[in-house]
Design an enzyme around this catalytic site. Structure first.
Site, PDB file in Angstrom:
ATOM      1  N   GLU A  57       7.140 -20.969   9.792  1.00 19.74           N
ATOM      2  CA  GLU A  57       7.397 -19.934  10.797  1.00 19.74           C
ATOM      3  C   GLU A  57       8.421 -20.379  11.831  1.00 19.74           C
ATOM      4  OE1 GLU A  57       4.274 -20.003  14.357  1.00 19.74           O
ATOM      5  OE2 GLU A  57       3.293 -19.667  12.436  1.00 19.74           O
ATOM      6  N   GLU A 113       0.809  -1.224   0.000  1.00 21.72           N
ATOM      7  CA  GLU A 113       0.000   0.000   0.000  1.00 21.72           C
ATOM      8  C   GLU A 113       0.840   1.271   0.000  1.00 21.72           C
ATOM      9  OE1 GLU A 113      -3.107   0.435  -0.364  1.00 21.72           O
ATOM     10  OE2 GLU A 113      -3.939  -1.569  -0.091  1.00 21.72           O
TER      11      GLU A 113
END
Length: 206
Positions: A114, A83
């Site tokens: 992870e 963004e």
């Protein structure tokens, strides 16, 4: 790390009967818990100030802002990075996001990613993170091994390191120059850190 000891993984005493409530009652519980997020973020604004100033100085010298995370935390980092060009006019290469498991992890859970420290080190090396850069590691528990791998490797390369997490203690806290830890307490649904913890992380990134 015993995840059961982390506040993000505890049973929330205020929502133990959520499964017995009406739709309205469930949504009121969720909203009530969400109302605790903004004050928690407000309490860590001094650390956010330090992080922003650190990131600004690095970017002024030609460096990059790099988000690294796993699961929901990684997706939020990539969302924020994507963004920045349309919102702030940054160049696409100025703000980047990496997630444990790569692009496929944006849509599907990649089991074990992870927890892979070596993968974090490898992704850090691929980005050629250096002393002009700032790295923001995002992990609700504060203990995702992938995020720690990225941050420790980046730190050894001279990059500024910032941790965004939601619980103490945390290995990424110890690895960071600045740690931002908005503690929002146990989730409405035990362990579902895409909820309050994720909301707090998004507010910090904002």
């Amino acid at each position: 790390m015993d995840y059961a000891t982390l506040i993000t993984e505890n049973v929330n005493p205020d929502t133990t009967d959520i499964d017995l409530c009406s739709t309205k009652g469930i949504l009121q519980m969720i909203h009530g818990e969400d109302c605790k997020v903004a004050p928690a973020v407000g309490r860590v604004l001094p650390e956010v100030v330090r992080a922003v100033d650190m990131i600004y100085a690095r970017m002024q010298s030609g460096g990059r802002l790099i988000y690294a995370g796993a699961g929901t935390s990684g997706r939020l980092g990539i969302l924020d990075a994507s963004e920045c060009p349309p919102t702030f006019g940054t160049k696409p290469e100025q703000v980047l996001g990496v997630i444990a498991g790569g692009d496929r992890a944006l849509r599907s859970s990649i089991e074990g990613a992870e927890d892979c420290y070596a993968l974090g080190v490898s992704d850090s090396d691929k980005l050629e993170i250096g002393q002009k850069d700032a790295v923001v590691g995002i992990t609700a528990s504060g203990n995702a091994r992938y995020v720690l791998g990225v941050m420790e490797r980046a730190g050894k390369s001279g990059a500024a390191t910032i941790a965004v997490c939601n619980a103490f203690p945390g290995t990424v806290i110890d690895a960071a120059d600045v740690a931002i830890v908005p503690v929002v307490g146990p989730e409405v649904i035990m362990g579902s850190t895409r909820m309050k913890a994720g909301t707090a992380q998004k507010m910090v990134l904002n």
